[in-house]
Design a protein around this motif. Structure first.
Motif, PDB file in Angstrom:
ATOM      1  N   ASP A  42       0.827  -1.203   0.000  1.00 39.67           N
ATOM      2  CA  ASP A  42       0.000   0.000   0.000  1.00 39.67           C
ATOM      3  C   ASP A  42       0.866   1.259   0.000  1.00 39.67           C
ATOM      4  O   ASP A  42       0.581   2.218  -0.722  1.00 39.67           O
ATOM      5  CB  ASP A  42      -0.940  -0.004   1.206  1.00 39.67           C
ATOM      6  CG  ASP A  42      -1.817   1.233   1.239  1.00 39.67           C
ATOM      7  OD1 ASP A  42      -2.683   1.360   0.345  1.00 39.67           O
ATOM      8  OD2 ASP A  42      -1.622   2.073   2.137  1.00 39.67           O
ATOM      9  N   ILE A  43       1.927   1.256   0.797  1.00 41.46           N
ATOM     10  CA  ILE A  43       2.833   2.403   0.831  1.00 41.46           C
ATOM     11  C   ILE A  43       3.501   2.583  -0.532  1.00 41.46           C
ATOM     12  O   ILE A  43       3.618   3.704  -1.034  1.00 41.46           O
ATOM     13  CB  ILE A  43       3.881   2.251   1.953  1.00 41.46           C
ATOM     14  CG1 ILE A  43       3.209   2.397   3.319  1.00 41.46           C
ATOM     15  CG2 ILE A  43       5.018   3.259   1.794  1.00 41.46           C
ATOM     16  CD1 ILE A  43       4.094   2.058   4.497  1.00 41.46           C
ATOM     17  N   ALA A  44       3.926   1.478  -1.146  1.00 38.65           N
ATOM     18  CA  ALA A  44       4.566   1.565  -2.459  1.00 38.65           C
ATOM     19  C   ALA A  44       3.601   2.122  -3.501  1.00 38.65           C
ATOM     20  O   ALA A  44       3.994   2.915  -4.365  1.00 38.65           O
ATOM     21  CB  ALA A  44       5.076   0.196  -2.884  1.00 38.65           C
ATOM     22  N   ALA A  45       2.333   1.738  -3.431  1.00 36.77           N
ATOM     23  CA  ALA A  45       1.352   2.170  -4.427  1.00 36.77           C
ATOM     24  C   ALA A  45       0.834   3.580  -4.169  1.00 36.77           C
ATOM     25  O   ALA A  45       0.598   4.333  -5.118  1.00 36.77           O
ATOM     26  CB  ALA A  45       0.182   1.193  -4.454  1.00 36.77           C
ATOM     27  N   ASN A  46       0.668   3.947  -2.898  1.00 36.78           N
ATOM     28  CA  ASN A  46      -0.023   5.200  -2.574  1.00 36.78           C
ATOM     29  C   ASN A  46       0.803   6.206  -1.785  1.00 36.78           C
ATOM     30  O   ASN A  46       0.322   7.296  -1.489  1.00 36.78           O
ATOM     31  CB  ASN A  46      -1.295   4.891  -1.775  1.00 36.78           C
ATOM     32  CG  ASN A  46      -2.197   3.947  -2.523  1.00 36.78           C
ATOM     33  OD1 ASN A  46      -2.524   4.181  -3.673  1.00 36.78           O
ATOM     34  ND2 ASN A  46      -2.566   2.851  -1.881  1.00 36.78           N
ATOM     35  N   GLY A  47       2.005   5.854  -1.390  1.00 39.61           N
ATOM     36  CA  GLY A  47       2.838   6.746  -0.583  1.00 39.61           C
ATOM     37  C   GLY A  47       2.544   6.565   0.901  1.00 39.61           C
ATOM     38  O   GLY A  47       1.671   5.785   1.303  1.00 39.61           O
ATOM     39  N   TYR A  48       3.283   7.299   1.706  1.00 39.40           N
ATOM     40  CA  TYR A  48       3.109   7.219   3.155  1.00 39.40           C
ATOM     41  C   TYR A  48       1.784   7.838   3.576  1.00 39.40           C
ATOM     42  O   TYR A  48       1.345   8.824   2.996  1.00 39.40           O
ATOM     43  CB  TYR A  48       4.234   7.967   3.874  1.00 39.40           C
ATOM     44  CG  TYR A  48       5.575   7.303   3.780  1.00 39.40           C
ATOM     45  CD1 TYR A  48       5.823   6.118   4.455  1.00 39.40           C
ATOM     46  CD2 TYR A  48       6.588   7.860   3.023  1.00 39.40           C
ATOM     47  CE1 TYR A  48       7.062   5.496   4.369  1.00 39.40           C
ATOM     48  CE2 TYR A  48       7.831   7.251   2.935  1.00 39.40           C
ATOM     49  CZ  TYR A  48       8.057   6.073   3.615  1.00 39.40           C
ATOM     50  OH  TYR A  48       9.277   5.469   3.531  1.00 39.40           O
ATOM     51  N   PRO A  49       1.152   7.289   4.619  1.00 38.36           N
ATOM     52  CA  PRO A  49      -0.057   7.933   5.139  1.00 38.36           C
ATOM     53  C   PRO A  49       0.301   9.233   5.851  1.00 38.36           C
ATOM     54  O   PRO A  49       1.428   9.425   6.305  1.00 38.36           O
ATOM     55  CB  PRO A  49      -0.625   6.899   6.121  1.00 38.36           C
ATOM     56  CG  PRO A  49       0.479   5.966   6.421  1.00 38.36           C
ATOM     57  CD  PRO A  49       1.469   6.050   5.310  1.00 38.36           C
ATOM     58  N   THR A  53      -3.337  10.633  10.499  1.00 39.72           N
ATOM     59  CA  THR A  53      -4.118   9.386  10.513  1.00 39.72           C
ATOM     60  C   THR A  53      -3.395   8.269  11.250  1.00 39.72           C
ATOM     61  O   THR A  53      -3.918   7.164  11.380  1.00 39.72           O
ATOM     62  CB  THR A  53      -4.423   8.910   9.083  1.00 39.72           C
ATOM     63  OG1 THR A  53      -3.186   8.632   8.412  1.00 39.72           O
ATOM     64  CG2 THR A  53      -5.215   9.944   8.316  1.00 39.72           C
ATOM     65  N   GLY A  54      -2.196   8.537  11.755  1.00 43.56           N
ATOM     66  CA  GLY A  54      -1.401   7.514  12.418  1.00 43.56           C
ATOM     67  C   GLY A  54      -1.816   7.279  13.861  1.00 43.56           C
ATOM     68  O   GLY A  54      -2.730   7.902  14.394  1.00 43.56           O
ATOM     69  N   VAL A  55      -1.098   6.375  14.494  1.00 36.33           N
ATOM     70  CA  VAL A  55      -1.317   6.021  15.896  1.00 36.33           C
ATOM     71  C   VAL A  55      -0.063   6.417  16.667  1.00 36.33           C
ATOM     72  O   VAL A  55       1.054   6.167  16.213  1.00 36.33           O
ATOM     73  CB  VAL A  55      -1.558   4.496  16.044  1.00 36.33           C
ATOM     74  CG1 VAL A  55      -1.680   4.093  17.495  1.00 36.33           C
ATOM     75  CG2 VAL A  55      -2.772   4.075  15.251  1.00 36.33           C
ATOM     76  N   LEU A  56      -0.248   7.045  17.817  1.00 33.82           N
ATOM     77  CA  LEU A  56       0.900   7.400  18.648  1.00 33.82           C
ATOM     78  C   LEU A  56       1.656   6.137  19.038  1.00 33.82           C
ATOM     79  O   LEU A  56       1.051   5.090  19.309  1.00 33.82           O
ATOM     80  CB  LEU A  56       0.441   8.130  19.909  1.00 33.82           C
ATOM     81  CG  LEU A  56      -0.201   9.507  19.695  1.00 33.82           C
ATOM     82  CD1 LEU A  56      -0.716  10.037  21.025  1.00 33.82           C
ATOM     83  CD2 LEU A  56       0.803  10.462  19.071  1.00 33.82           C
ATOM     84  N   TRP A  57       2.987   6.222  19.084  1.00 39.02           N
ATOM     85  CA  TRP A  57       3.771   5.037  19.383  1.00 39.02           C
ATOM     86  C   TRP A  57       3.464   4.501  20.781  1.00 39.02           C
ATOM     87  O   TRP A  57       3.505   3.293  21.016  1.00 39.02           O
ATOM     88  CB  TRP A  57       5.266   5.287  19.200  1.00 39.02           C
ATOM     89  CG  TRP A  57       5.908   6.109  20.278  1.00 39.02           C
ATOM     90  CD1 TRP A  57       6.073   7.448  20.312  1.00 39.02           C
ATOM     91  CD2 TRP A  57       6.476   5.611  21.494  1.00 39.02           C
ATOM     92  NE1 TRP A  57       6.697   7.833  21.469  1.00 39.02           N
ATOM     93  CE2 TRP A  57       6.966   6.721  22.216  1.00 39.02           C
ATOM     94  CE3 TRP A  57       6.627   4.352  22.047  1.00 39.02           C
ATOM     95  CZ2 TRP A  57       7.576   6.594  23.444  1.00 39.02           C
ATOM     96  CZ3 TRP A  57       7.246   4.226  23.278  1.00 39.02           C
ATOM     97  CH2 TRP A  57       7.717   5.340  23.965  1.00 39.02           C
ATOM     98  N   GLU A  58       3.119   5.367  21.717  1.00 38.52           N
ATOM     99  CA  GLU A  58       2.786   4.921  23.070  1.00 38.52           C
ATOM    100  C   GLU A  58       1.528   4.048  23.048  1.00 38.52           C
ATOM    101  O   GLU A  58       1.451   3.037  23.744  1.00 38.52           O
ATOM    102  CB  GLU A  58       2.577   6.103  24.011  1.00 38.52           C
ATOM    103  CG  GLU A  58       3.822   6.915  24.291  1.00 38.52           C
ATOM    104  CD  GLU A  58       3.962   8.102  23.344  1.00 38.52           C
ATOM    105  OE1 GLU A  58       3.264   8.136  22.305  1.00 38.52           O
ATOM    106  OE2 GLU A  58       4.777   8.989  23.651  1.00 38.52           O
ATOM    107  N   ASP A  59       0.534   4.475  22.262  1.00 43.29           N
ATOM    108  CA  ASP A  59      -0.704   3.694  22.153  1.00 43.29           C
ATOM    109  C   ASP A  59      -0.442   2.354  21.480  1.00 43.29           C
ATOM    110  O   ASP A  59      -0.966   1.316  21.901  1.00 43.29           O
ATOM    111  CB  ASP A  59      -1.766   4.471  21.369  1.00 43.29           C
ATOM    112  CG  ASP A  59      -2.196   5.740  22.089  1.00 43.29           C
ATOM    113  OD1 ASP A  59      -2.014   5.821  23.326  1.00 43.29           O
ATOM    114  OD2 ASP A  59      -2.729   6.647  21.408  1.00 43.29           O
ATOM    115  N   ALA A  60       0.386   2.366  20.422  1.00 43.53           N
ATOM    116  CA  ALA A  60       0.726   1.116  19.732  1.00 43.53           C
ATOM    117  C   ALA A  60       1.489   0.180  20.664  1.00 43.53           C
ATOM    118  O   ALA A  60       1.229  -1.029  20.704  1.00 43.53           O
ATOM    119  CB  ALA A  60       1.550   1.412  18.477  1.00 43.53           C
ATOM    120  N   ARG A  61       2.427   0.736  21.438  1.00 47.25           N
ATOM    121  CA  ARG A  61       3.196  -0.074  22.388  1.00 47.25           C
ATOM    122  C   ARG A  61       2.285  -0.707  23.430  1.00 47.25           C
ATOM    123  O   ARG A  61       2.362  -1.906  23.713  1.00 47.25           O
ATOM    124  CB  ARG A  61       4.249   0.798  23.073  1.00 47.25           C
ATOM    125  CG  ARG A  61       5.069   0.047  24.130  1.00 47.25           C
ATOM    126  CD  ARG A  61       5.718   0.979  25.119  1.00 47.25           C
ATOM    127  NE  ARG A  61       4.692   1.756  25.807  1.00 47.25           N
ATOM    128  CZ  ARG A  61       4.901   2.949  26.334  1.00 47.25           C
ATOM    129  NH1 ARG A  61       6.077   3.525  26.254  1.00 47.25           N
ATOM    130  NH2 ARG A  61       3.928   3.587  26.960  1.00 47.25           N
TER     131      ARG A  61
END
Length: 76
Positions: A42-49, A53-61
Motif C-alpha cells: 500500500d505504501i509503495a502504491a499510494n505513498g506514506y499515510p 491518521t497515524g497512531v501514537l507510538w505509546e498507544d501502539a506499544r
C-alpha cells in the motif's frame, strides 16, 4: 554453487501436540507477515499515510503489550 544436495541431519519426529503447536505458530507468523506485506504494498502504491491518521507510538506499544500479556506462553 555445488550441484550436490545439502546434507540434512537426521530429524527427531514431533509428537502430535508439538506438531500442531508448530503449525499454529507458523500460521500465526504467516498471517503477520501477510499483514506487513500488504502495508508495504500500500505504501509503495499510494505513498506514506499522513501523520494525522497515524497512531501514537505509546498507544501502539501499550496495545502490543496487552496482546502479549493475553497470549499463551511459548517455548523456544
Amino acid at each position: 554453487m555445488s550441484e550436490q544436495p545439502a546434507f540434512v541431519p537426521d530429524r527427531q519426529p514431533l509428537d502430535e501436540h508439538a506438531a500442531a503447536s508448530v503449525r499454529a505458530y507458523a500460521a500465526d507468523q504467516r498471517a503477520r507477515v501477510d499483514v506487513l506485506a500488504s502495508v508495504l504494498e500500500d505504501i509503495a502504491a499510494n505513498g506514506y499515510p499522513s501523520p494525522e491518521t497515524g497512531v501514537l507510538w505509546e498507544d501502539a506499544r501499550d496495545a502490543h503489550l496487552d496482546r502479549l500479556a493475553g497470549e499463551q506462553p511459548r517455548v523456544a
